[in-house]
Design a protein around this motif. Structure first.
Motif, PDB file in Angstrom:
ATOM      1  N   VAL A   1       0.849  -1.187   0.000  1.00 10.20           N
ATOM      2  CA  VAL A   1       0.000   0.000   0.000  1.00 10.20           C
ATOM      3  C   VAL A   1       0.888   1.241   0.000  1.00 10.20           C
ATOM      4  CG1 VAL A   1      -1.741   1.313   1.252  1.00 10.20           C
ATOM      5  CG2 VAL A   1      -1.857  -1.180   1.203  1.00 10.20           C
ATOM      6  N   GLN A   2       0.620   2.122  -0.931  1.00  4.62           N
ATOM      7  CA  GLN A   2       1.390   3.369  -0.981  1.00  4.62           C
ATOM      8  C   GLN A   2       0.446   4.549  -1.139  1.00  4.62           C
ATOM      9  OE1 GLN A   2       4.362   2.952  -4.101  1.00  4.62           O
ATOM     10  NE2 GLN A   2       5.880   2.375  -2.563  1.00  4.62           N
ATOM     11  N   LEU A   3       0.727   5.609  -0.403  1.00  7.31           N
ATOM     12  CA  LEU A   3      -0.016   6.851  -0.505  1.00  7.31           C
ATOM     13  C   LEU A   3       0.995   7.965  -0.743  1.00  7.31           C
ATOM     14  CD1 LEU A   3      -1.361   4.940   1.834  1.00  7.31           C
ATOM     15  CD2 LEU A   3      -2.830   6.917   2.181  1.00  7.31           C
ATOM     16  N   GLN A   4       0.777   8.731  -1.769  1.00 14.05           N
ATOM     17  CA  GLN A   4       1.706   9.796  -2.129  1.00 14.05           C
ATOM     18  C   GLN A   4       0.966  11.130  -2.120  1.00 14.05           C
ATOM     19  OE1 GLN A   4       5.088   9.385  -2.880  1.00 14.05           O
ATOM     20  NE2 GLN A   4       5.171  11.620  -2.847  1.00 14.05           N
ATOM     21  N   ALA A   5       1.251  11.936  -1.110  1.00  8.22           N
ATOM     22  CA  ALA A   5       0.625  13.249  -1.003  1.00  8.22           C
ATOM     23  C   ALA A   5       1.487  14.299  -1.697  1.00  8.22           C
ATOM     24  CB  ALA A   5       0.433  13.625   0.458  1.00  8.22           C
ATOM     25  N   SER A   6       0.838  15.267  -2.308  1.00  7.14           N
ATOM     26  CA  SER A   6       1.558  16.338  -2.989  1.00  7.14           C
ATOM     27  C   SER A   6       0.686  17.578  -3.044  1.00  7.14           C
ATOM     28  CB  SER A   6       1.947  15.898  -4.404  1.00  7.14           C
ATOM     29  OG  SER A   6       0.797  15.623  -5.171  1.00  7.14           O
ATOM     30  N   GLY A   7       1.275  18.671  -3.488  1.00  4.06           N
ATOM     31  CA  GLY A   7       0.519  19.899  -3.682  1.00  4.06           C
ATOM     32  C   GLY A   7       0.732  20.963  -2.641  1.00  4.06           C
ATOM     33  N   GLY A   8       1.475  20.648  -1.606  1.00  2.00           N
ATOM     34  CA  GLY A   8       1.738  21.651  -0.592  1.00  2.00           C
ATOM     35  C   GLY A   8       2.648  22.752  -1.117  1.00  2.00           C
ATOM     36  N   GLY A   9       2.771  23.800  -0.337  1.00  2.00           N
ATOM     37  CA  GLY A   9       3.629  24.899  -0.735  1.00  2.00           C
ATOM     38  C   GLY A   9       3.459  26.095   0.169  1.00  2.00           C
ATOM     39  N   LEU A  10       4.024  27.187  -0.269  1.00  2.00           N
ATOM     40  CA  LEU A  10       3.952  28.446   0.478  1.00  2.00           C
ATOM     41  C   LEU A  10       2.962  29.376  -0.224  1.00  2.00           C
ATOM     42  CD1 LEU A  10       4.987  30.555   2.534  1.00  2.00           C
ATOM     43  CD2 LEU A  10       6.834  31.065   0.906  1.00  2.00           C
ATOM     44  N   VAL A  11       1.966  29.824   0.529  1.00  2.00           N
ATOM     45  CA  VAL A  11       0.975  30.748  -0.008  1.00  2.00           C
ATOM     46  C   VAL A  11       0.756  31.863   1.001  1.00  2.00           C
ATOM     47  CG1 VAL A  11      -0.216  29.032  -1.423  1.00  2.00           C
ATOM     48  CG2 VAL A  11      -0.962  29.455   0.940  1.00  2.00           C
ATOM     49  N   GLN A  12       0.128  32.906   0.531  1.00  2.00           N
ATOM     50  CA  GLN A  12      -0.248  33.982   1.435  1.00  2.00           C
ATOM     51  C   GLN A  12      -1.646  33.722   1.980  1.00  2.00           C
ATOM     52  OE1 GLN A  12       0.214  37.685  -0.762  1.00  2.00           O
ATOM     53  NE2 GLN A  12       2.312  37.904   0.017  1.00  2.00           N
ATOM     54  N   ALA A  13      -1.921  34.289   3.119  1.00  2.00           N
ATOM     55  CA  ALA A  13      -3.253  34.158   3.709  1.00  2.00           C
ATOM     56  C   ALA A  13      -4.299  34.636   2.700  1.00  2.00           C
ATOM     57  CB  ALA A  13      -3.338  34.969   4.989  1.00  2.00           C
ATOM     58  N   GLY A  14      -5.377  33.858   2.606  1.00  2.00           N
ATOM     59  CA  GLY A  14      -6.440  34.173   1.668  1.00  2.00           C
ATOM     60  C   GLY A  14      -6.333  33.455   0.340  1.00  2.00           C
ATOM     61  N   GLU A  15      -5.180  32.889   0.066  1.00  2.00           N
ATOM     62  CA  GLU A  15      -4.985  32.177  -1.201  1.00  2.00           C
ATOM     63  C   GLU A  15      -5.434  30.719  -1.080  1.00  2.00           C
ATOM     64  OE1 GLU A  15      -1.418  34.793  -3.229  1.00  2.00           O
ATOM     65  OE2 GLU A  15      -0.904  32.896  -2.266  1.00  2.00           O
ATOM     66  N   SER A  16      -5.258  29.984  -2.184  1.00  2.00           N
ATOM     67  CA  SER A  16      -5.749  28.600  -2.256  1.00  2.00           C
ATOM     68  C   SER A  16      -4.629  27.632  -2.613  1.00  2.00           C
ATOM     69  CB  SER A  16      -6.850  28.496  -3.323  1.00  2.00           C
ATOM     70  OG  SER A  16      -7.941  29.341  -3.020  1.00  2.00           O
ATOM     71  N   LEU A  17      -4.838  26.399  -2.248  1.00  2.00           N
ATOM     72  CA  LEU A  17      -3.983  25.291  -2.648  1.00  2.00           C
ATOM     73  C   LEU A  17      -4.862  24.077  -2.862  1.00  2.00           C
ATOM     74  CD1 LEU A  17      -0.852  25.256  -0.265  1.00  2.00           C
ATOM     75  CD2 LEU A  17      -0.823  25.558  -2.748  1.00  2.00           C
ATOM     76  N   ARG A  18      -4.408  23.180  -3.715  1.00  2.00           N
ATOM     77  CA  ARG A  18      -5.089  21.900  -3.858  1.00  2.00           C
ATOM     78  C   ARG A  18      -4.087  20.787  -3.593  1.00  2.00           C
ATOM     79  NH1 ARG A  18      -8.119  18.916  -8.959  1.00  2.00           N
ATOM     80  NH2 ARG A  18      -5.953  18.619  -9.636  1.00  2.00           N
ATOM     81  N   LEU A  19      -4.376  20.011  -2.591  1.00  2.00           N
ATOM     82  CA  LEU A  19      -3.558  18.851  -2.265  1.00  2.00           C
ATOM     83  C   LEU A  19      -4.102  17.628  -2.987  1.00  2.00           C
ATOM     84  CD1 LEU A  19      -3.118  19.286   1.599  1.00  2.00           C
ATOM     85  CD2 LEU A  19      -1.813  20.327  -0.268  1.00  2.00           C
TER      86      LEU A  19
END
Length: 124
Positions: A1-19
């Motif tokens: 079983v493998q789970l690979q998370a990605s999509g993190g990063g540095l953003v400013q407050a109020g912005e968006s990210l998708r993991l």
């Protein structure tokens, strides 16, 4: 079983990210998938989970801002994070659960396999 998370990063407050969390090695459709996060010096806490039937659960702190979804064809779960706040900064982990008791899904003990985590940093 493998789970690979990605999509993190540095953003400013109020912005968006998708993991994203991509799974392999098991029958993806059979499991509940959850997202947890852990900030330095704090316990790992529940963020969201999505059941086989695509019912979603959210922590109160992220309701209305985060959206979880799953694409069974791609063996991937997504966490869309909007209106990010400084307090959302943490390492985010995805995990699998048999999901036998829906009310217990916010408990990390219900999850069997965990990904390696992806860092989310929110600057003010």
């Amino acid at each position: 079983v493998q789970l690979q998370a990605s999509g993190g990063g540095l953003v400013q407050a109020g912005e968006s990210l998708r993991l994203s969390c991509e799974f392999s090695g098991f029958t993806f459709d059979d499991y509940v998938i959850g997202w947890f996060r852990q900030a330095p010096g704090k316990e790992r806490e529940f963020v969201s989970a999505i059941t086989r039937s695509r019912s979603a659960l959210y922590a109160d702190s992220v309701k209305g801002r985060f959206t979880i979804s799953r694409d069974n064809a791609k063996n991937t779960v997504y966490l869309q994070m909007n209106s990010l706040k400084h307090e959302d900064a943490a390492v985010y982990y995805c995990a699998t659960s048999p999901g036998l008791i829906i009310s217990s899904l916010p408990l990390k003990e219900q999850y069997d396999y965990w990904g390696q985590g992806t860092q989310v940093t929110v600057s003010s």
